[in-house]
Design a protein around this motif. Structure first.
Motif, PDB file in Angstrom:
ATOM      1  N   VAL A   1      13.159   3.816   1.441  1.00 12.66           N
ATOM      2  CA  VAL A   1      12.343   4.927   0.968  1.00 12.66           C
ATOM      3  C   VAL A   1      10.976   4.402   0.552  1.00 12.66           C
ATOM      4  CG1 VAL A   1      12.172   6.811  -0.707  1.00 12.66           C
ATOM      5  CG2 VAL A   1      14.410   6.105   0.142  1.00 12.66           C
ATOM      6  N   MET A   2       9.926   4.950   1.133  1.00 12.57           N
ATOM      7  CA  MET A   2       8.575   4.483   0.807  1.00 12.57           C
ATOM      8  C   MET A   2       7.770   5.553   0.087  1.00 12.57           C
ATOM      9  SD  MET A   2       7.335   2.365   4.156  1.00 12.57           S
ATOM     10  CE  MET A   2       5.768   1.868   3.421  1.00 12.57           C
ATOM     11  N   PHE A   3       6.900   5.094  -0.793  1.00 15.93           N
ATOM     12  CA  PHE A   3       5.949   5.988  -1.455  1.00 15.93           C
ATOM     13  C   PHE A   3       4.636   5.240  -1.585  1.00 15.93           C
ATOM     14  CE2 PHE A   3       3.876   7.959  -5.141  1.00 15.93           C
ATOM     15  CZ  PHE A   3       3.965   9.302  -4.790  1.00 15.93           C
ATOM     16  N   LEU A   4       3.567   5.828  -1.087  1.00 17.04           N
ATOM     17  CA  LEU A   4       2.226   5.249  -1.186  1.00 17.04           C
ATOM     18  C   LEU A   4       2.187   3.774  -0.758  1.00 17.04           C
ATOM     19  CD1 LEU A   4      -0.148   7.032  -2.240  1.00 17.04           C
ATOM     20  CD2 LEU A   4      -0.265   5.501  -4.190  1.00 17.04           C
ATOM     21  N   GLY A   5       2.807   3.474   0.363  1.00 21.99           N
ATOM     22  CA  GLY A   5       2.716   2.136   0.936  1.00 21.99           C
ATOM     23  C   GLY A   5       3.672   1.110   0.369  1.00 21.99           C
TER      24      GLY A   5
ATOM     25  N   ARG B   1     -16.857  -1.351  -0.005  1.00 26.21           N
ATOM     26  CA  ARG B   1     -16.067  -1.583  -1.222  1.00 26.21           C
ATOM     27  C   ARG B   1     -14.706  -0.912  -1.199  1.00 26.21           C
ATOM     28  NH1 ARG B   1     -20.550  -1.324  -5.391  1.00 26.21           N
ATOM     29  NH2 ARG B   1     -21.589  -3.300  -5.033  1.00 26.21           N
ATOM     30  N   ARG B   2     -14.634   0.254  -0.549  1.00 22.49           N
ATOM     31  CA  ARG B   2     -13.404   1.041  -0.669  1.00 22.49           C
ATOM     32  C   ARG B   2     -12.524   0.879   0.575  1.00 22.49           C
ATOM     33  NH1 ARG B   2     -15.163   6.463  -0.579  1.00 22.49           N
ATOM     34  NH2 ARG B   2     -13.309   7.239  -1.636  1.00 22.49           N
ATOM     35  N   CYS B   3     -11.218   0.977   0.361  1.00 24.80           N
ATOM     36  CA  CYS B   3     -10.323   0.941   1.506  1.00 24.80           C
ATOM     37  C   CYS B   3      -9.067   1.747   1.206  1.00 24.80           C
ATOM     38  CB  CYS B   3      -9.973  -0.496   1.877  1.00 24.80           C
ATOM     39  SG  CYS B   3      -9.071  -1.345   0.602  1.00 24.80           S
ATOM     40  N   VAL B   4      -8.374   2.141   2.284  1.00 23.35           N
ATOM     41  CA  VAL B   4      -7.104   2.827   2.141  1.00 23.35           C
ATOM     42  C   VAL B   4      -6.014   1.770   2.088  1.00 23.35           C
ATOM     43  CG1 VAL B   4      -5.460   4.380   3.250  1.00 23.35           C
ATOM     44  CG2 VAL B   4      -7.903   4.865   3.389  1.00 23.35           C
ATOM     45  N   HIS B   5      -5.237   1.780   1.019  1.00 14.71           N
ATOM     46  CA  HIS B   5      -4.119   0.842   0.908  1.00 14.71           C
ATOM     47  C   HIS B   5      -2.918   1.472   1.592  1.00 14.71           C
ATOM     48  CE1 HIS B   5      -6.146  -1.614  -2.259  1.00 14.71           C
ATOM     49  NE2 HIS B   5      -6.816  -0.482  -2.363  1.00 14.71           N
ATOM     50  N   ALA B   6      -2.828   1.303   2.919  1.00 14.57           N
ATOM     51  CA  ALA B   6      -1.793   2.013   3.671  1.00 14.57           C
ATOM     52  C   ALA B   6      -0.418   1.423   3.399  1.00 14.57           C
ATOM     53  CB  ALA B   6      -2.111   1.980   5.158  1.00 14.57           C
TER      54      ALA B   6
ATOM     55  N   SER C   1       4.485   4.890   9.359  1.00 16.94           N
ATOM     56  CA  SER C   1       4.096   4.612  10.748  1.00 16.94           C
ATOM     57  C   SER C   1       3.293   3.322  10.852  1.00 16.94           C
ATOM     58  CB  SER C   1       3.268   5.762  11.316  1.00 16.94           C
ATOM     59  OG  SER C   1       4.075   6.887  11.505  1.00 16.94           O
ATOM     60  N   THR C   2       2.414   3.081   9.884  1.00 18.68           N
ATOM     61  CA  THR C   2       1.638   1.839   9.867  1.00 18.68           C
ATOM     62  C   THR C   2       2.578   0.648   9.789  1.00 18.68           C
ATOM     63  OG1 THR C   2      -0.102   3.023   8.696  1.00 18.68           O
ATOM     64  CG2 THR C   2      -0.229   0.627   8.672  1.00 18.68           C
ATOM     65  N   LEU C   3       3.589   0.751   8.932  1.00 19.45           N
ATOM     66  CA  LEU C   3       4.564  -0.329   8.813  1.00 19.45           C
ATOM     67  C   LEU C   3       5.301  -0.531  10.137  1.00 19.45           C
ATOM     68  CD1 LEU C   3       6.188  -2.372   7.114  1.00 19.45           C
ATOM     69  CD2 LEU C   3       7.718  -0.496   6.474  1.00 19.45           C
ATOM     70  N   GLY C   4       5.719   0.576  10.764  1.00 17.55           N
ATOM     71  CA  GLY C   4       6.436   0.488  12.035  1.00 17.55           C
ATOM     72  C   GLY C   4       5.619  -0.223  13.100  1.00 17.55           C
ATOM     73  N   ARG C   5       4.350   0.068  13.158  1.00 12.85           N
ATOM     74  CA  ARG C   5       3.479  -0.569  14.146  1.00 12.85           C
ATOM     75  C   ARG C   5       3.267  -2.048  13.848  1.00 12.85           C
ATOM     76  NH1 ARG C   5       3.063   4.421  15.008  1.00 12.85           N
ATOM     77  NH2 ARG C   5       2.183   5.340  16.880  1.00 12.85           N
ATOM     78  N   MET C   6       3.205  -2.389  12.581  1.00 16.79           N
ATOM     79  CA  MET C   6       3.049  -3.812  12.238  1.00 16.79           C
ATOM     80  C   MET C   6       4.315  -4.589  12.579  1.00 16.79           C
ATOM     81  SD  MET C   6       0.735  -4.129   8.810  1.00 16.79           S
ATOM     82  CE  MET C   6       1.697  -3.147   7.692  1.00 16.79           C
ATOM     83  N   LEU C   7       5.481  -3.929  12.421  1.00 17.75           N
ATOM     84  CA  LEU C   7       6.741  -4.617  12.688  1.00 17.75           C
ATOM     85  C   LEU C   7       6.866  -5.071  14.136  1.00 17.75           C
ATOM     86  CD1 LEU C   7       9.418  -2.545  10.688  1.00 17.75           C
ATOM     87  CD2 LEU C   7       8.428  -4.752  10.087  1.00 17.75           C
ATOM     88  N   ILE C   8       6.300  -4.286  15.071  1.00 13.18           N
ATOM     89  CA  ILE C   8       6.414  -4.681  16.475  1.00 13.18           C
ATOM     90  C   ILE C   8       5.144  -5.374  16.965  1.00 13.18           C
ATOM     91  CG2 ILE C   8       8.109  -2.929  17.085  1.00 13.18           C
ATOM     92  CD1 ILE C   8       5.666  -1.448  18.409  1.00 13.18           C
ATOM     93  N   GLY C   9       4.252  -5.713  16.044  1.00 15.80           N
ATOM     94  CA  GLY C   9       3.060  -6.454  16.431  1.00 15.80           C
ATOM     95  C   GLY C   9       2.004  -5.612  17.126  1.00 15.80           C
TER      96      GLY C   9
END
Lengths: 324, 325
Positions: A223-227, A20-25, A50-58
């Motif tokens: 600027v990011m805060f909590l995803g 049921r639970r997940c981290v909203h990165a 960092s999660t965003l950075g990794r998604m950006l480069i696939g």
């Protein structure tokens, strides 16, 4: 207006904890990176940068949303289709101690991407390419057969940079590339990154928590805060007049290296950071925001344009005047 | 001159490895007055943490305090045995480390970890120890202390964990608090909160030794600063004197490196080269290979620490020459 190199549309990443639970990165990030610019992504630990950075480069598949590189979707591609893009999208890691295989010599570390992508026809050509790369990042050629443990942190980071630029990428995500380094060495690496950008026309996504580094190196800042993106715009404009309350706190918390400016500008952020497992309703910053109203709890603010920047705050039209 | 809480004189600490003697601390002298905040600044491997560990009696084999003296309110610490040191550590001198997650016991409620310090050092009832724990936890700015008392370290944020560490260090009201990179693992907004807390402790009479590589932290917190390079103190001065009138080429280089980040200049100022290996220190001045003002004498003779003004000392041949004129 320069050409858009990379676009993220409504990118989301959730890491499941249990059924049921997940981290909203990362929660619905839309942004674009222009060719030749440096876009900085700043925020505190756990904000999803960092999660965003990794998604950006696939390197990490998003839960939803898509990434487009030069207009082509790179999300959800098969490995073989993606490998052409992988050469264009590279990553420099934070920790130069953990990101290099200690059993490989420098020549093999730098040659690895060239070998994997079968760039060189002959062994001599490969060695020449490795030597060229070592020269480009400032490692003496006679260190060719050394192992990572024989190098200092700054030199290791140079090796990491050589690996990242080996395939002549279009875009490099630099994930905290200087935060493990000493002050005097940090500037050497920042100078090197800027030189390489000028020589090779690189585009950088520069992830950092250090605002003075970001101010120096970036053209635009996100600027990011909590995803979520709180504010995005030209670096000088954001530093000159931060519109989002969180950006204001972030800028205020930089400790100036000047004893004459002691305790003057520091405004402290109250409370504890909210949990990414159970984010607050409405605006995710409202539990720490001194200007929060009922509207902030019920409705999530979207990014709206305010001059040269975009801000996600219900109260951005009347920027809260700072106390000083 | 005010009475000093801590007086370190000519401290030498070395590690003896197969590859020879590694001189981590060489001829370091410093004093900290009551309620004073003294900063030690330097890059990784300069020996700043080893000074702290020497004061705490935490140098373990193959390391050793070779010579020198450490006086805490007049009491010599270097000659004390482990049992006597245990009575002083946590009570008279205490230390806050960089990484609060690895310094706290993950299987023990944080309140009990703080309370344990009280029960070890003083013969008090459980209830009194608990009351004192709750009082110190709220004094360091932990909200809802009664609930947090029962929390485990992993249930707290990094900032709260570091506050627990500071509470643990402060619960016995030590005369000296040593904080070794207390904010390096923390976010900027939390860092500012912790610095404000340490300042407040010093204003209430605790002497603080703050060790940091971050010149912002030092500028905001310290009254007096020691700059270390390759095991030596290369410059020491009041915080204003050091930032306004730095004399050692290394201090100058560090300050220029930081301030060029904040300027409009495209190319950042750097200190060329790398920090020397402590096992193979160069002859003469350790900074000579990286120094842009290096002279013949610098590569042959180790410079002495010379006073150039009230409370301002520099270890550089260049300074000596200017002073003699």
């Amino acid at each position: 207006m320069s050409e858009v190199l990379l676009e993220a549309r409504d990118l989301t990443k959730k890491f499941p904890l249990s059924r049921r639970r997940c981290v909203h990165a990362v929660g619905g990030v839309t942004l674009s990176v222009n060719a030749g610019e440096t876009l900085a992504i700043v925020g505190e630990s756990g904000c999803g940068k960092s999660t965003l950075g990794r998604m950006l480069i696939g390197a990490l598949p998003p839960t939803s949303g898509e990434v487009r590189f030069r207009g082509h979707t790179i999300t959800g591609l098969k490995e073989r289709e993606f490998s052409a893009y992988r050469r264009q999208l590279q990553l420099i890691f934070q920790d130069p101690y953990a990101s290099l295989d200690p059993r490989m010599k420098v020549r093999d570390l730098i040659a690895e991407p060239l070998v994997t992508h079968r760039v060189c026809e002959t062994k001599d050509e490969l060695t020449q390419r490795v030597l060229d790369l070592m020269k480009a990042v400032g490692i003496p050629a006679d260190y060719l057969n050394r192992y990572p443990h024989q190098f200092s942190g700054g030199q290791r980071q140079r090796i990491g940079i050589a690996r990242a630029i080996a395939l002549d990428p279009a875009l490099v995500v630099c994930d905290e590339p200087v935060s493990a380094l000493d002050v005097s060495v940090q500037n050497q690496i920042l100078n090197l990154l800027r030189e390489l950008q000028e020589e090779r026309g690189l585009t950088y996504v520069f992830i950092s928590h250090d605002l003075s580094v970001v101010r120096h190196i970036s053209d635009r800042i996100c600027v990011m805060f909590l995803g979520k993106v709180m504010e995005i715009g030209p670096t000088e404009d954001v530093f000159a007049e931060a519109r989002h309350p969180y950006t204001q706190f972030l800028l205020d918390s930089v400790l100036p290296p000047d004893p004459h400016r002691r305790g003057k500008s520091v405004r402290l952020l109250a409370g504890e950071p909210p949990s990414p497992v159970d984010p607050p309703s409405g605006c995710c910053f409202r539990t720490r925001c001194p200007f929060a109203t009922e509207l902030c709890a019920s409705k999530e603010p979207t990014l709206r344009r305010a001059g040269s920047v975009e801000v996600a705050c219900h109260h951005q039209s009347q920027p809260p005047s700072s106390s000083d | 001159m005010t009475q000093s809480t801590l007086e370190v004189s000519h401290l030498y600490t070395s590690f003896f490895s197969e590859r020879g003697e590694i001189k981590a601390v060489q001829d370091v002298s410093m004093r900290i007055g009551k309620g004073q905040v003294v900063g030690v600044v330097g890059e990784s491997g300069c020996g700043k943490s080893m000074v702290a560990r020497s004061i705490m009696g935490l140098i373990k084999k193959p390391g050793k305090i070779v010579s020198g003296s450490i006086l805490l309110d007049g009491q010599e610490l270097t000659s004390l045995g482990e049992n006597e040191l245990c009575k002083i550590r946590g009570k008279d001198v205490s230390m806050v480390f960089q990484e609060p997650m690895t310094s706290l016991n993950p299987t023990m409620r944080v309140g009990l970890q703080v309370q344990e310090v009280v029960s070890i050092h003083e013969n008090v009832s459980k209830e009194e120890a608990r009351q004192r724990t709750l009082a110190i936890l709220s004094a360091v700015g932990i909200p809802e202390v009664k609930e947090r008392y029962n929390a485990y370290p992993h249930e707290l944020s990094g900032g709260l964990r570091q506050r627990v560490m500071i509470a643990m260090a402060m619960v016995m009201r030590p005369r000296l608090l040593i904080a070794d990179e207390p904010t390096t693992a923390l976010d900027a907004t939390v860092e500012a909160q912790i610095i404000a807390l340490l300042r407040q402790l010093a204003d209430n009479g605790t002497s603080v030794l703050i060790i940091s590589h971050n010149l912002g932290v030092i500028a905001q917190l310290a009254d007096h600063v020691y700059v270390m390079y390759a095991g030596h103190v290369v410059e020491s001065a009041s915080v204003f004197e050091l930032f306004d009138n730095p004399l050692h080429p290394y201090t100058l280089g560090l300050l220029r490196a930081v301030s060029s980040l904040r300027s409009q200049s495209k190319v950042l100022q750097t200190i060329p080269g790398i920090v020397p290996n402590l096992a193979h220190l160069p002859v003469g001045c350790s900074f000579a290979p990286r120094c842009d003002k290096c002279m013949a004498r610098c590569t042959s003779t180790q410079p002495e620490l010379v006073a150039v003004g009230s409370g301002h000392e520099v270890r550089c041949h260049l300074t000596k020459r200017v002073d003699a004129q």
